[in-house]
Design an enzyme around this catalytic site. Structure first.
Site, PDB file in Angstrom:
ATOM      1  N   ARG A   1      -2.010 -24.187  12.788  1.00 40.00           N
ATOM      2  CA  ARG A   1      -2.101 -25.232  13.819  1.00 40.00           C
ATOM      3  C   ARG A   1      -3.402 -25.193  14.619  1.00 40.00           C
ATOM      4  O   ARG A   1      -3.990 -26.249  14.846  1.00 40.00           O
ATOM      5  CB  ARG A   1      -0.881 -25.181  14.750  1.00 40.00           C
ATOM      6  CG  ARG A   1       0.459 -25.435  14.009  1.00 40.00           C
ATOM      7  CD  ARG A   1       1.636 -25.625  14.952  1.00 40.00           C
ATOM      8  NE  ARG A   1       1.481 -26.809  15.746  1.00 40.00           N
ATOM      9  CZ  ARG A   1       1.024 -26.842  16.976  1.00 40.00           C
ATOM     10  NH1 ARG A   1       0.759 -25.727  17.610  1.00 40.00           N
ATOM     11  NH2 ARG A   1       0.872 -27.975  17.598  1.00 40.00           N
TER      12      ARG A   1
ATOM     13  N   TYR B   1      -5.193 -28.648  14.042  1.00 38.39           N
ATOM     14  CA  TYR B   1      -5.044 -29.620  15.133  1.00 38.39           C
ATOM     15  C   TYR B   1      -5.795 -29.196  16.402  1.00 38.39           C
ATOM     16  O   TYR B   1      -5.637 -29.833  17.439  1.00 38.39           O
ATOM     17  CB  TYR B   1      -3.564 -29.769  15.524  1.00 38.39           C
ATOM     18  CG  TYR B   1      -2.589 -30.016  14.411  1.00 38.39           C
ATOM     19  CD1 TYR B   1      -2.664 -31.168  13.632  1.00 38.39           C
ATOM     20  CD2 TYR B   1      -1.568 -29.104  14.157  1.00 38.39           C
ATOM     21  CE1 TYR B   1      -1.744 -31.399  12.621  1.00 38.39           C
ATOM     22  CE2 TYR B   1      -0.641 -29.335  13.153  1.00 38.39           C
ATOM     23  CZ  TYR B   1      -0.735 -30.485  12.388  1.00 38.39           C
ATOM     24  OH  TYR B   1       0.183 -30.709  11.396  1.00 38.39           O
TER      25      TYR B   1
ATOM     26  N   CYS C   1     -12.247 -15.783   5.577  1.00 39.45           N
ATOM     27  CA  CYS C   1     -13.682 -16.058   5.504  1.00 39.45           C
ATOM     28  C   CYS C   1     -14.002 -17.516   5.813  1.00 39.45           C
ATOM     29  O   CYS C   1     -14.527 -18.255   4.977  1.00 39.45           O
ATOM     30  CB  CYS C   1     -14.207 -15.673   4.133  1.00 39.45           C
ATOM     31  SG  CYS C   1     -13.746 -13.996   3.729  1.00 39.45           S
ATOM     32  N   GLU C   2     -13.634 -17.967   7.001  1.00 41.98           N
ATOM     33  CA  GLU C   2     -13.977 -19.309   7.481  1.00 41.98           C
ATOM     34  C   GLU C   2     -14.070 -19.223   8.986  1.00 41.98           C
ATOM     35  O   GLU C   2     -13.210 -18.600   9.615  1.00 41.98           O
ATOM     36  CB  GLU C   2     -12.849 -20.313   7.170  1.00 41.98           C
ATOM     37  CG  GLU C   2     -12.675 -20.609   5.722  1.00 41.98           C
ATOM     38  CD  GLU C   2     -11.992 -21.966   5.512  1.00 41.98           C
ATOM     39  OE1 GLU C   2     -12.041 -22.830   6.404  1.00 41.98           O
ATOM     40  OE2 GLU C   2     -11.420 -22.127   4.431  1.00 41.98           O
TER      41      GLU C   2
END
Ligand SMILES: *Cc1c(COP(=O)(O)O)cnc(C)c1O
Length: 421
Positions: free
Chosen positions: A314, A318, A346-347
């Site tokens: 979430r 969002y 890895c983001e």
């Protein structure tokens, strides 16, 4: 109100200290409180007391079999959006006549499944779907009970991705076209018109958009009856919001929502269906994680957890806020500092919160994400080959693992190699 409170400085789920569950199942894990689930369901029951009604839990918010069964025992109906949810509802003991089937893309297989197993009604979202359902039902020698989901063109004033009742959204049929579609439906041998359906979005923190939508549905109902349609049920959808940040938001209470329903559609003599998901399950669950590292970056402090966006998406999806609290309560007056709370994926999107004020936390410390019982575990994945997060249910001092963490073998054995490798 929920049943996750500090006792003796340790956060508990009902009567169970969270560190006990962590020791048993490892972290991260979701934990649900039966008492909170039951309490929230009963709030809706009370809100509609004295009116013929059915509270259908929106299973997409949390479809764990134990959660569904907990609510089913109280007499809840279910709002399902796939054949899988339909089957799970049945497996949890929900009779077909308490299941409504929503969704814009029901397949013929799903229609057949529900007609065969028993269904209260299909909430039909388009003419092509109506035609398909008519065909499927006729081929089975049945009539499919339907409500048409109308799009009232009301802005729910919620997050873009969960607003569903504006004319540019993909859901339902434009309300102005509804009478002519009902006339068509009345001529279909495989279709039985039973009601009208509307659902304008999720996490609404204001009753005004509901009021606008319900008034339009009431007008439509009168018009449809004047045209000879037997409208006996109104499905008013879900969408009531919850307070994600304890300190500053106060969404409407189910009791006020119930009063609004009485005021807007109460005089029509219809059976009312509602489909709350988030309000029943959201504050009945926590995600509990461990700190792996506390890392000092360039001018920022990072709290790296063993939970990640694949476990709770979430915030990434969002921009959602979840309160994050230490399981071991900080002593009164302890210094707090801003932390970026992140997972190991890895983001950069794998960030739960920026500059969140928390006390000093050491590796191994447990933290809990509040309000994680809805749209949490159901949206989890194994991204980064991280095992699917387990789920635990508590009732008083009883603890049950209601979905175990898969082993590495279970994960890898789902893949298979082509014969040329
Ligand atoms: C998602 C959804 C719900 C539940 O919404 P909540 O915000 O969780 O209450 C109800 N009905 C339909 C048709 C939905 O798509």
């Amino acid at each position: 109100m929920d049943h996750f409170q500090y006792r003796g400085g340790i956060l508990h789920a009902e009567d169970v200290p969270l560190p006990e569950i962590a020791a048993q199942v490892g972290t991260p894990f979701y934990v649900y409180s039966s008492a909170t689930l039951e309490r929230h369901f009963r709030l809706f029951e009370e809100a509609l007391e004295g009116m013929p009604h059915l509270v259908c839990f929106a299973m997409k918010a949390n479809s764990n079999l134990a959660v569904v069964a907990t609510l089913a025992r109280l007499g809840a109906g279910m709002d399902v959006v796939s054949g899988g949810e339909y089957r799970k509802a049945r497996a949890a003991g929900v009779p077909g006549d308490r299941i409504v089937f929503s969704g814009v893309g029901k397949t013929r297989e799903e229609m057949r499944l529900a007609l065969e197993g028993g269904i209260r009604q299909f909430n039909v979202e388009s003419e092509p779907e109506l035609e398909a359902l008519d065909e499927v039902a006729r081929s089975m020698g049945l009539r499919a009970p339907i409500a048409l989901r109308v799009n009232p063109d009301v802005d729910a004033r919620t997050h873009e991705k969960i607003s569903t009742g504006r004319k540019e959204d993909k859901f339902g049929v434009p309300i102005a076209r509804a009478p002519e579609i009902y006339d068509r439906a009345a001529g279909m041998a495989g279709i039985e018109v039973v009601g009208v359906d509307v659902h304008i979005g999720s996490q609404l923190i204001d009753l005004a958009p509901f009021e606008a939508a319900f008034l339009k549905v009431a007008d439509l109902t009168r018009e449809l009856r004047a045209r000879g349609h037997d409208i006996r049920r109104l499905d008013l959808g879900g969408g009531l919001g919850i307070p994600y940040a304890r300190d500053n938001s106060a969404p409407p209470l189910p009791l006020d929502y119930g009063a609004l329903i009485r005021r807007t559609v109460g005089d029509l003599g219809c059976e009312v269906e509602i489909e709350p998901g988030r309000l029943i399950a959201g504050n009945a669950g926590l995600l509990v994680a461990s700190v792996i590292y506390a890392k000092q970056g360039e001018g920022r402090r990072f709290l790296i957890l063993d939970a990640a966006m694949n476990d709770l998406i979430r915030p990434a999806m969002y921009g959602a806020h979840h309160d994050i609290v230490p399981v071991q309560e900080a002593p009164a007056g302890a210094e707090v500092m801003p932390w970026d709370v992140v997972g190991p994926v890895c983001e950069s999107g794998d960030t739960f919160a920026r500059a969140r004020l928390l006390p000093q936390l050491e590796p191994g410390a447990l933290v809990a994400f509040r309000s994680a019982g809805a749209y949490g575990a159901v949206m989890a994945s194994e991204y980064n080959t991280r095992p699917l997060v387990p789920e635990v249910m508590v009732r008083g001092d009883h603890v049950a693992v209601i979905r175990a963490r898969p082993s590495f073998d279970e994960m890898v054995n789902r893949d298979s190699l082509p014969e040329w490798l």
